[in-house]
Scaffold this motif. Structure first.
Motif, PDB file in Angstrom:
ATOM      1  N   ARG A 162       0.830  -1.201   0.000  1.00 33.47           N
ATOM      2  CA  ARG A 162       0.000   0.000   0.000  1.00 33.47           C
ATOM      3  C   ARG A 162       0.867   1.256   0.000  1.00 33.47           C
ATOM      4  O   ARG A 162       0.600   2.224  -0.694  1.00 33.47           O
ATOM      5  CB  ARG A 162      -0.919  -0.034   1.230  1.00 33.47           C
ATOM      6  CG  ARG A 162      -1.984   1.017   1.199  1.00 33.47           C
ATOM      7  CD  ARG A 162      -2.910   0.859   2.383  1.00 33.47           C
ATOM      8  NE  ARG A 162      -3.731  -0.332   2.228  1.00 33.47           N
ATOM      9  CZ  ARG A 162      -4.476  -0.840   3.188  1.00 33.47           C
ATOM     10  NH1 ARG A 162      -4.479  -0.290   4.389  1.00 33.47           N
ATOM     11  NH2 ARG A 162      -5.207  -1.898   2.979  1.00 33.47           N
ATOM     12  N   MET A 163       1.943   1.211   0.796  1.00 29.56           N
ATOM     13  CA  MET A 163       2.852   2.349   0.872  1.00 29.56           C
ATOM     14  C   MET A 163       3.572   2.567  -0.453  1.00 29.56           C
ATOM     15  O   MET A 163       3.751   3.702  -0.893  1.00 29.56           O
ATOM     16  CB  MET A 163       3.891   2.142   1.983  1.00 29.56           C
ATOM     17  CG  MET A 163       3.444   2.564   3.349  1.00 29.56           C
ATOM     18  SD  MET A 163       2.752   4.226   3.389  1.00 29.56           S
ATOM     19  CE  MET A 163       3.978   5.181   2.564  1.00 29.56           C
ATOM     20  N   LEU A 164       3.988   1.493  -1.090  1.00 29.17           N
ATOM     21  CA  LEU A 164       4.668   1.598  -2.372  1.00 29.17           C
ATOM     22  C   LEU A 164       3.751   2.239  -3.403  1.00 29.17           C
ATOM     23  O   LEU A 164       4.163   3.126  -4.160  1.00 29.17           O
ATOM     24  CB  LEU A 164       5.128   0.211  -2.841  1.00 29.17           C
ATOM     25  CG  LEU A 164       5.937   0.165  -4.138  1.00 29.17           C
ATOM     26  CD1 LEU A 164       7.231   0.954  -4.007  1.00 29.17           C
ATOM     27  CD2 LEU A 164       6.244  -1.276  -4.523  1.00 29.17           C
ATOM     28  N   LEU A 165       2.488   1.821  -3.412  1.00 29.54           N
ATOM     29  CA  LEU A 165       1.514   2.402  -4.339  1.00 29.54           C
ATOM     30  C   LEU A 165       1.285   3.882  -4.024  1.00 29.54           C
ATOM     31  O   LEU A 165       1.163   4.714  -4.929  1.00 29.54           O
ATOM     32  CB  LEU A 165       0.199   1.620  -4.271  1.00 29.54           C
ATOM     33  CG  LEU A 165      -0.889   2.045  -5.248  1.00 29.54           C
ATOM     34  CD1 LEU A 165      -0.415   1.990  -6.686  1.00 29.54           C
ATOM     35  CD2 LEU A 165      -2.121   1.166  -5.072  1.00 29.54           C
ATOM     36  N   LEU A 166       1.253   4.214  -2.740  1.00 35.81           N
ATOM     37  CA  LEU A 166       1.025   5.596  -2.317  1.00 35.81           C
ATOM     38  C   LEU A 166       2.156   6.517  -2.780  1.00 35.81           C
ATOM     39  O   LEU A 166       1.901   7.583  -3.349  1.00 35.81           O
ATOM     40  CB  LEU A 166       0.891   5.638  -0.787  1.00 35.81           C
ATOM     41  CG  LEU A 166       0.141   6.791  -0.150  1.00 35.81           C
ATOM     42  CD1 LEU A 166      -1.235   6.982  -0.742  1.00 35.81           C
ATOM     43  CD2 LEU A 166       0.031   6.560   1.350  1.00 35.81           C
ATOM     44  N   VAL A 167       3.409   6.117  -2.555  1.00 35.94           N
ATOM     45  CA  VAL A 167       4.526   6.981  -2.970  1.00 35.94           C
ATOM     46  C   VAL A 167       4.663   7.006  -4.499  1.00 35.94           C
ATOM     47  O   VAL A 167       5.067   8.021  -5.070  1.00 35.94           O
ATOM     48  CB  VAL A 167       5.875   6.610  -2.305  1.00 35.94           C
ATOM     49  CG1 VAL A 167       5.823   6.828  -0.817  1.00 35.94           C
ATOM     50  CG2 VAL A 167       6.334   5.220  -2.641  1.00 35.94           C
TER      51      VAL A 167
END
Length: 197
Positions: free
Chosen positions: A41-46
């Motif tokens: 989720r964090m990878l997609l967010l950044v």
């Protein structure tokens, strides 16, 4: 390949530059509500943030849009402030709420961050080169790499705090988001008068 390396290096140096720590603060507060298990989720967010950043950086380099630098310098800490406030107001839920909204905000805030005058510097390096797509791609891959380093560091620190020191997820989110809120509030207040010169 030499050009790719140059622009890739410029990208990660741009985000990991301690003199321009506002970008680092934004990435930190973006991942404050997440844990290591949320890494996808964090990878997609950044990455969503990088997409927004890429769009306006390209438009700025091509001089399709120009925005007063003082306004962007003010809006950047405002984006950090809003993200921190969003984390604080999310409450003590075990998972971050409003995930879809976070992606929209990350994209929108990426658009704002990409407008900063860094395009002038990239233009001076390019000279008469017309291969803007390859240069922007390399720069943004470097930017993404730098952001992933920051996210990995924050998530590892949080993993240690949860599993060794038994810190609660909400306490970490609240502490980190509140600290970043205070710093970004001061940055926005300092930059506010510049809008009227």
């Amino acid at each position: 390949m030499q050009d790719f390396t140059l622009y890739f290096e410029l990208g990660w140096q741009h985000i990991l530059n301690w003199k321009a720590y506002d970008h680092i603060l934004f990435v930190i507060v973006l991942c404050a509500a997440y844990t290591l298990t949320d890494w996808k989720r964090m990878l997609l967010l950044v990455t969503t943030f990088t997409v927004g950043h890429s769009i306006t950086l390209a438009l700025s380099i091509l001089k399709v849009i120009t925005v007063k630098t003082d306004l962007i310098e003010f809006l950047i800490p405002v984006t950090i402030l809003v993200t921190a406030a969003s984390n604080i107001m999310s409450g003590k839920s075990s998972r971050p709420k409003g995930v879809q909204l976070k992606y929209i905000l990350a994209l929108f805030f990426g658009l704002i961050h990409g407008l900063l005058g860094f395009s002038n510097y990239l233009n001076s390096l390019r000279g008469k080169s017309t291969n803007i797509a390859a240069e922007i791609f390399a720069f943004n891959i470097g930017l993404e790499f730098g952001q992933i380093l920051i996210v990995t560091g924050i998530l590892l620190i949080f993993f240690i705090l949860i599993n060794i020191f038994k810190v609660k997820r909400w306490n970490w989110n609240f502490f980190l988001s509140s600290a970043v809120f205070g710093i970004s509030f001061m940055m926005a207040a300092e930059r506010w008068p510049g809008l009227f010169h």
